[in-house]
Design an enzyme around this catalytic site. Structure first.
Site, PDB file in Angstrom:
ATOM      1  N   LYS A 115       0.843  -1.276  -0.119  1.00 26.58           N
ATOM      2  CA  LYS A 115       0.130  -0.192  -0.092  1.00 26.58           C
ATOM      3  C   LYS A 115       0.825   1.174   0.011  1.00 26.58           C
ATOM      4  O   LYS A 115       0.626   2.238  -0.669  1.00 26.58           O
ATOM      5  CB  LYS A 115      -0.833   0.072   1.304  1.00 26.58           C
ATOM      6  CG  LYS A 115      -2.109  -0.997   1.223  1.00 26.58           C
ATOM      7  CD  LYS A 115      -3.014  -0.887   2.056  1.00 26.58           C
ATOM      8  CE  LYS A 115      -4.197  -1.877   2.071  1.00 26.58           C
ATOM      9  NZ  LYS A 115      -4.985  -1.853   3.014  1.00 26.58           N
ATOM     10  N   LYS A 195      -6.873 -12.496  -7.038  1.00 29.16           N
ATOM     11  CA  LYS A 195      -7.673 -12.699  -5.666  1.00 29.16           C
ATOM     12  C   LYS A 195      -8.760 -11.476  -5.965  1.00 29.16           C
ATOM     13  O   LYS A 195      -8.529 -10.310  -6.257  1.00 29.16           O
ATOM     14  CB  LYS A 195      -6.857 -12.376  -4.539  1.00 29.16           C
ATOM     15  CG  LYS A 195      -7.588 -12.615  -3.249  1.00 29.16           C
ATOM     16  CD  LYS A 195      -6.765 -12.257  -2.114  1.00 29.16           C
ATOM     17  CE  LYS A 195      -7.294 -11.011  -1.432  1.00 29.16           C
ATOM     18  NZ  LYS A 195      -6.842 -10.772   0.064  1.00 29.16           N
ATOM     19  N   LYS A 198     -11.628  -6.007  -2.845  1.00 29.20           N
ATOM     20  CA  LYS A 198     -12.600  -4.728  -3.084  1.00 29.20           C
ATOM     21  C   LYS A 198     -11.632  -3.662  -3.492  1.00 29.20           C
ATOM     22  O   LYS A 198     -12.145  -2.813  -4.562  1.00 29.20           O
ATOM     23  CB  LYS A 198     -13.009  -4.157  -1.684  1.00 29.20           C
ATOM     24  CG  LYS A 198     -13.966  -3.229  -1.642  1.00 29.20           C
ATOM     25  CD  LYS A 198     -15.454  -3.771  -1.562  1.00 29.20           C
ATOM     26  CE  LYS A 198     -16.426  -2.912  -1.673  1.00 29.20           C
ATOM     27  NZ  LYS A 198     -17.774  -3.336  -1.810  1.00 29.20           N
TER      28      LYS A 198
END
Ligand code: AMP
Ligand code: TRP
Length: 332
Positions: A115, A195, A198
């Site tokens: 991230k 995968k 969201k």
């Protein structure tokens, strides 16, 4: 009696990865462990998601995630179910852990690295995220944590934090372990790009509360085994995400039919997808009906969360007192 704790982020409509990977497991463990199973909508974690945090949406998403879990079958009368921000001890314990956790250990977390690397300016909260997660778990002295395998490293860190606290201040916390949902470790996204997540957007996810026509539109165009170019080409259902989804949604005779049909080119991909859609409807119709009932009666959900927060604090307040005292703070 072991104590179970898990947290789920308030991301609005949860997807079938969350559903099979986490939420169904909460319900199952809840039936087994009753009030020794604690589930928390981790709203304090939500603002660490850069870009995805919107103060105007947070409360609604927290409410929606509560609705979704209750619709899936989590019974707030049987388990402890609440929102993290209603139990302020989570952040207090996180601070005690923050002061004793080396920055280097946090910088090694893969999820953090993934991230942070995409950001120009990295908020400290993103780095601290796993410390808050450790506090979530240890505040209830939980030893069993149902999660998806992407959380393994965070649970390892939680164990390290518990060990360090115990070693420094005396035996206080158990070293929790992760438990995984069988067969649902990594549900692939419907876009065929790894995968289901969201963070990859709506094209990757099938929401459990998503209207069926929208789910069908995504399944209709979903990639299948690339070896099946023409209808007459045999395929390999083990290399096809529709094959993976059948294992989650369909009964055994249907799975048998589509697996044999695919390998022998006896059925086409569209028929296979239609049969999957029947299983999706069967599985999700009762969930969507219960969700609609709960949304029509928001006070029921609010009351459940308020009761849950009181029950959670009955455990959390004494543990926090113990931790504070062991760490040497003045007791009045
Ligand atoms: P998140 O929405 O990332 O907070 O995930 C909530 C829970 O669902 C966690 O326990 C995750 O590990 C699990 N989870 C998320 N995506 C998937 C997936 N594609 N397959 C299986 N489990 C998942
Ligand atoms: N990090 C978890 C996730 O993204 C959510 C979470 C926060 C959690 N606190 C937790 C999971 C405590 C288990 C236990 O899925």
């Amino acid at each position: 009696m072991p104590r179970v704790f898990s947290g789920i982020q308030p991301t609005g409509d949860p997807h079938i990865g969350n559903y099979f990977g986490a939420m169904k497991n909460y319900v199952r463990l809840g039936e087994e462990y009753g009030k020794n199973s604690i589930y928390c909508v981790v709203d304090l974690h939500a603002p660490t998601n850069p870009g995805a945090y919107d103060p105007n949406l947070l409360a609604g998403r927290t409410f929606e995630m509560a609705v979704a879990n209750m619709a899936v079958g989590l019974d707030p009368a049987k388990v402890i179910f609440f929102a993290q921000s209603h139990v302020p001890e989570h952040t207090e314990l996180a601070w005690l852990f923050t002061v004793m956790t080396p920055v280097g250990e946090l910088e090694r977390m893969t999820q953090y690295k993934d991230k942070a690397q995409k950001l120009e300016s990295v908020p400290a909260g993103l780095l601290m995220y796993p410390v808050l997660m450790a506090a979530d778990i240890l505040l209830y002295k939980a030893d069993t944590v149902p999660v998806g395998e992407d959380q393994t490293q965070h649970i390892e860190l939680t164990r390290e934090i518990a060990r360090r606290f115990n070693h420094t201040f005396g035996e206080t916390f158990p070293e929790p372990r992760a438990v995984y949902a069988r067969d649902a470790l990594r549900i692939p996204g419907v876009d065929g790009q790894g995968k289901m997540s969201k963070s990859k957007g709506e094209t990757s996810t099938l929401g459990i509360l998503e209207p069926f026509d929208s789910i069908w539109q995504k399944l209709r165009v979903a990639p299948t085994d690339p070896a099946r170019v023409r209808r007459s080409d045999p395929g390999d259902p083990d290399k096809c995400l529709i094959g993976d989804y059948h294992k989650l949604f369909s009964d055994l005779p249907t799975i048998e039919t589509v697996y044999v049909g695919c390998r022998t080119a006896g059925i086409g991909c569209v028929d296979c997808k239609k049969m999957l859609m029947e299983g999706v409807r069967r599985e999700l119709t009762p969930v969507q009906e219960r969700a609609a009932e709960l949304k029509a009666d928001p006070d029921r959900v609010r009351d459940a969360l308020a009761t849950g927060a009181r029950e959670a604090r009955e455990i959390a307040v004494p543990v926090m007192e113990e931790a504070r005292e062991k760490a040497g703070f003045l007791k009045l």
